[in-house]
Design an enzyme around this catalytic site. Structure first.
Site, mmCIF file in Angstrom:
data_model
loop_
_atom_site.group_PDB
_atom_site.id
_atom_site.type_symbol
_atom_site.label_atom_id
_atom_site.label_comp_id
_atom_site.label_asym_id
_atom_site.label_seq_id
_atom_site.Cartn_x
_atom_site.Cartn_y
_atom_site.Cartn_z
ATOM 1 C CE1 TYR A 24 -3.368 -2.841 0.605
ATOM 2 C CE2 TYR A 24 -2.323 -3.190 2.735
ATOM 3 C CZ TYR A 24 -3.217 -3.596 1.750
ATOM 4 O OH TYR A 24 -3.929 -4.746 1.927
ATOM 5 C CE1 TYR B 150 -8.784 -5.402 1.753
ATOM 6 C CE2 TYR B 150 -8.781 -6.702 3.758
ATOM 7 C CZ TYR B 150 -8.159 -6.303 2.591
ATOM 8 O OH TYR B 150 -6.934 -6.816 2.257
ATOM 9 C CG ASP C 175 -14.064 -11.877 6.380
ATOM 10 O OD1 ASP C 175 -13.322 -12.283 7.294
ATOM 11 O OD2 ASP C 175 -13.661 -11.189 5.418
ATOM 12 C CE LYS D 8 -6.268 -8.640 9.495
ATOM 13 N NZ LYS D 8 -7.288 -8.558 8.447
HETATM 14 C C1 LIG Z 1 -7.369 -8.847 6.933
HETATM 15 C C2 LIG Z 1 -8.684 -9.312 6.463
HETATM 16 C C3 LIG Z 1 -8.789 -10.252 5.407
HETATM 17 C C4 LIG Z 1 -7.597 -10.731 4.630
HETATM 18 O O1 LIG Z 1 -6.716 -11.489 5.409
HETATM 19 P P1 LIG Z 1 -5.205 -11.702 4.901
HETATM 20 O O2 LIG Z 1 -4.636 -12.649 5.921
HETATM 21 O O3 LIG Z 1 -4.559 -10.365 4.914
HETATM 22 O O4 LIG Z 1 -5.269 -12.302 3.551
HETATM 23 C C5 LIG Z 1 -10.044 -10.711 5.067
HETATM 24 N N1 LIG Z 1 -11.143 -10.271 5.702
HETATM 25 C C6 LIG Z 1 -11.077 -9.383 6.717
HETATM 26 C C7 LIG Z 1 -12.337 -8.972 7.404
HETATM 27 C C8 LIG Z 1 -9.851 -8.859 7.115
HETATM 28 O O5 LIG Z 1 -9.794 -7.944 8.092
#
Ligand SMILES: *Cc1c(COP(=O)(O)O)cnc(C)c1O
Length: 425
Positions: free
Chosen positions: A9, A137, A240, A269
């Protein structure tokens, strides 16, 4: 010589040299220069136990002495099996099947493929598209870019490459909104489903907290309404929880606030406490069971090389143990009280001309500025005061490690406020 490392970025022409991190301890990391910085973002929200946690480091060491990696194709191992059982135990009832991958984006790709194939296998091959929300996102891979906010998201350059999905408006009603306020958001969602459900395989969303797309905090009532709409229209519901999972919204999972069970849920994460990259896509029995059959289309054709990596599974198991044994939900509640007091309830901050809104949910707080310009220089300002802050656009936020002490948290909120309140005083 400048480093060959290409940073994410970053505008290569204007970027300043990245400081080198040489270590860390608790909520701080240390730079080569000797500076210690209090990490207000816990490294893109994943280092929930902070740096160099002895139990997590030991878990990796011990596992490394036994088995660093083996393929999951046709083989299994103890850490993968044990972690899958633990994830089934802690997630909503019915999510009983775990598909591993190596990052949040890939975990979401897996979820979307799974949903689409489920629809084919259950006699709905025309359901080939996703329904996402504005401000979403879900990652940076091609499939994920296509379900990020197509306007404010950062992927418009690639639009010709991306499949076209459907989008509903981002929910506007906040966490504490009344059912009446949420009804407007749900009506907008229903409208899209009425028109397009025949071609929609799944609705996907970041429950309660649309994170990288603008820290939009939404209502548990919206999740319940979305669940009902998905059932009505034969659409799968994908949560997600890559950012919201493992306590970020104040409960273990955002789904727990609403007592809603999605059909598919994605974790990453915080899963490994940030110590290794890994992800898990959990499937409900009814999704999983549709894949039991005789045709060649019944196999799920996906298998990242590093899925179920033993080191990652082992450290995830230890992370979860620490989380439960050391009452992390209690720590998160304490941080939440402090963030509400120091930021959300601060009248001067809320009344500042550069501030559009202040929001808090769980261990997440954001000061929404009126423009990104109003935050120009805030990173350096914070660094001079011993804090690592990295805003997203016009959003100045903190998502601290849960082990952040009250004095450390107050230091972070003081610096965030000082940027607005004392800079030009
Ligand atoms: C960070 C994130 C992703 C992507 O995860 P990566 O490990 O960076 O590929 C997908 N969805 C959400 C909600 C995120 O915060």
């Amino acid at each position: 010589m400048t480093s060959p490392v290409w940073h994410p970025y970053a505008h290569l022409k204007t970027q300043t040299p990245a400081p080198k991190v040489v270590g860390g301890e608790g909520a701080h990391f240390t730079l080569e220069s000797g500076e210690r910085l209090l990490d207000a973002t816990c490294s893109w929200w994943c280092m929930i136990h902070g740096y160099r946690h002895p139990r997590l480091v030991n878990a990796i060491r011990e596992q490394a002495g036994e088995l660093c990696h083996v393929m999951l194709g046709g083989l299994t191992h103890e850490p993968a099996d044990r972690l899958a059982r633990e994830l089934v135990r802690i997630t909503p009832e019915g999510l009983n099947h775990v598909f591993y991958s190596d990052s949040g984006s890939v975990g979401m790709e897996v979820a979307m493929k799974m949903a689409l194939q489920y629809q084919v296998l259950t006699g709905h091959p025309e359901k080939q598209r996703m329904l996402s929300l504005m401000k979403a996102y879900h990652g940076d891979t091609t499939g994920c870019m296509a379900v990020c906010d197509p306007e404010e998201g950062m992927h418009s350059l690639f639009s010709s490459l991306l499949p076209e999905h459907h989008f509903a408006p981002a929910p506007k009603a906040g966490f504490d909104a009344t059912p009446d306020q949420v009804a407007l958001d749900l009506a907008a969602l229903r409208e899209v489903l009425v028109r397009h459900h025949h071609e929609i395989a799944a609705l996907l969303m970041e429950p309660l907290l649309q994170a990288a797309g603008g820290l939009n905090m939404t209502s548990p009532e919206y999740l319940r309404g979305a669940r009902a709409l998905c059932d009505e229209f034969g659409v799968l519901l994908i949560f997600d929880e890559v950012a919201t999972g493992f306590g970020r919204t104040g409960k273990l999972f955002a789904a727990d606030h609403a007592e809603v069970t999605p059909d598919i849920m994605v974790l990453s994460k915080g899963l490994t406490g940030g110590y290794l990259g890994h992800a898990a896509t959990l499937a409900h029995d009814r999704v999983h069971d549709a894949f039991i059959g005789d045709s060649e289309h019944h196999a799920f054709m996906h298998g990242p090389t590093f899925m179920g990596n033993p080191l990652a599974c082992r450290v995830a198991l230890e992370s979860l143990r620490v989380f439960e044994e050391e009452d992390y939900l209690g720590k998160i509640a304490t941080l939440n009280g402090l963030l509400q007091r120091e930021l959300r309830d601060d009248k001067t901050l809320n009344g500042h001309p550069d501030v559009a809104d202040v929001r808090v949910l769980g261990a997440t707080a954001v000061i929404e500025a009126r423009s990104a310009q109003a935050l120009k220089g805030v990173g350096d300002f914070a660094r001079q005061r011993g804090v690592w802050l990295r805003p997203i656009g016009r959003f100045l936020y903190t998502m601290p490690a849960y082990i952040t002490s009250e004095p450390e948290m107050t230091h972070i909120t003081d610096v965030m406020k000082a940027w607005f309140l004392t800079r030009n005083a």
